[in-house]
Write a protein that holds these residues in place. Structure first.
Motif, short mmCIF file in Angstrom:
data_model
loop_
_atom_site.label_atom_id
_atom_site.label_comp_id
_atom_site.label_asym_id
_atom_site.label_seq_id
_atom_site.Cartn_x
_atom_site.Cartn_y
_atom_site.Cartn_z
N ALA A 9 0.90 -1.21 -0.17
CA ALA A 9 0.07 -0.01 0.09
C ALA A 9 0.79 1.05 0.04
O ALA A 9 0.42 2.30 -0.71
CB ALA A 9 -0.85 -0.03 1.27
N THR A 10 1.98 1.14 0.67
CA THR A 10 3.12 2.47 0.79
C THR A 10 3.66 2.55 -0.66
O THR A 10 3.53 3.54 -1.07
CB THR A 10 4.22 1.86 1.72
N CYS A 11 3.76 1.58 -1.39
CA CYS A 11 4.26 1.59 -2.88
C CYS A 11 3.09 2.28 -3.69
O CYS A 11 3.44 3.02 -4.51
CB CYS A 11 4.83 0.26 -3.25
N PHE A 12 2.17 1.78 -3.58
CA PHE A 12 0.87 2.21 -4.27
C PHE A 12 0.63 3.85 -4.06
O PHE A 12 0.43 4.63 -4.82
CB PHE A 12 -0.38 1.54 -4.12
N GLY A 13 0.78 4.27 -2.78
CA GLY A 13 0.63 5.60 -2.41
C GLY A 13 1.62 6.54 -3.11
O GLY A 13 1.42 7.62 -3.38
#
Length: 369
Positions: free
Chosen positions: A294-298
């Motif tokens: 999710a951090t990577c997507f953000g």
């Protein structure tokens, strides 16, 4: 600058409280089969990344971080290691909600219906597995015009307005590439308060905590602006890392990343695998991969709006610094990843900007510790 939060004790700061309770969501399918109902009411909610235990200098926008070796991933088409887990999904509508300062959700008529009522073409079968998910075919987020202006993070009204404004930019980018892959898109709800409230997955923030969370039960993102900025109890706020609003917006983009995981089937597959895990360490390892993705997507989102937000090279370095200072602290549950790996996966998303490059499920364990 606002008043600083109470001086923390010399020992590590308090970590997040136990996760709020939620019931796993129903998996949407043409036959209307229920996946989540059999698991009962106790489960893990998706929460944001926590601030680590340290007294950090606020507003350090010029702090530079050393280069970090980025994890790599292979394109979707090159993978044959995991068999497909095809699960058709059905088109639905969604309702956007916000919340006033009492924490009560306010419904609106902002709906998106992706059903093609006049088209009798067969529905595309989606791969909802962790390693070969259809989402990994989506590629890069398109450039999105999203001028942020000069919102003051210490003003609840201004920060709330900025969060809701940038949420439309998130919609614009993610809806486009998800729908191109046959993944039904719907806008998440938002409940943003100045203090605290109670959502479908529990209190937000948790007692003594600061973090926003995404609740898959009703696909809503919950957040307290004052807790995120100023901290709560013994937990420092994101405002102690930087007074630039891009830090908090990137955290909200992380929560939107959980919505992307929900729509693509990643969240259900992750949760089912967690239930089958026979050890606490195994479940925590799965949680870290889930959160770091999710951090990577953000980070992909922050890259997509960098030209107009804007995210200048100096602001980019601020974000790198920010993500080198958030994550699991010593003594807390190891469920979100170390600060070094939060920095690593944020940089991965920002610099690579491709969904398959956010495939934490194929990454070495050392990059998801």
């Amino acid at each position: 600058m606002p008043p600083a939060p109470p001086a923390p004790p010399p020992s590590p700061l308090q970590g997040p409280s136990p996760y709020p309770q939620w019931q796993p969501p129903r998996r949407r399918s043409g036959a209307g089969a229920v996946i989540g109902g059999i698991f009962g009411a106790i489960a893990v909610a998706f929460v944001g990344i926590i601030v680590i235990a340290a007294v950090l200098r606020g507003g350090d926008d010029s702090h530079m971080v050393s280069p970090v070796a980025l994890p790599t991933s292979t394109p979707y088409e090159a993978r044959t290691s995991e068999p497909a887990d095809p699960t058709p999904t059905a088109s639905t509508t969604s309702t956007t909600s916000t919340a006033d300062d009492s924490g009560d959700s306010q419904g609106s008529d902002d709906t998106t219906d992706t059903t093609d009522t006049a088209d009798a073409r067969p529905r595309r079968v989606l791969n909802t597995s962790l390693t070969n998910n259809t989402l990994y075919r989506a590629g890069s987020l398109p450039r999105v015009s999203c001028p942020a202006g000069s919102a003051n993070i210490y003003s609840n009204a201004q920060l709330k307005a900025l969060i809701l404004k940038t949420s439309r930019c998130l919609d614009k980018g993610w809806a486009q590439i998800l729908q191109q892959q046959g993944i039904d898109w719907r806008r998440p709800g938002y409940a943003i308060t100045s203090t605290r409230g109670r959502g479908a997955c529990g209190d937000f923030p948790s007692a003594g905590g600061i973090v926003p969370y995404y609740c898959p039960r009703n696909e809503t993102i919950y957040a307290s602006t004052s807790a995120m900025v100023r901290g709560s109890g013994r937990s420092l706020g994101y405002g102690q890392l930087t007074n630039w609003h891009g830090g908090i917006v990137s955290m909200m983009a992380h929560e939107y990343g959980h919505h992307v995981q929900q729509l693509s089937g990643l969240s259900n597959t992750w949760w089912e695998k967690s239930l089958r895990s026979t050890s606490k360490s195994g479940r925590l390892a799965l949680s870290r991969r889930f959160e770091l993705q999710a951090t990577c997507f953000g980070a992909m989102f922050m890259r997509s709006v960098s030209a107009t937000y804007p995210v200048t090279p100096a602001r980019r370095d601020t974000l790198y610094y920010f993500y080198s200072r958030v994550g699991d602290w010593a003594g807390a549950p190891r469920d979100h990843g170390s600060p070094a790996n939060n920095n690593r996966w944020f940089r991965q998303g920002y610099e690579k900007n491709k969904t398959f490059q956010c495939n934490t499920w194929l990454a070495p364990a050392s990059t998801t510790s």
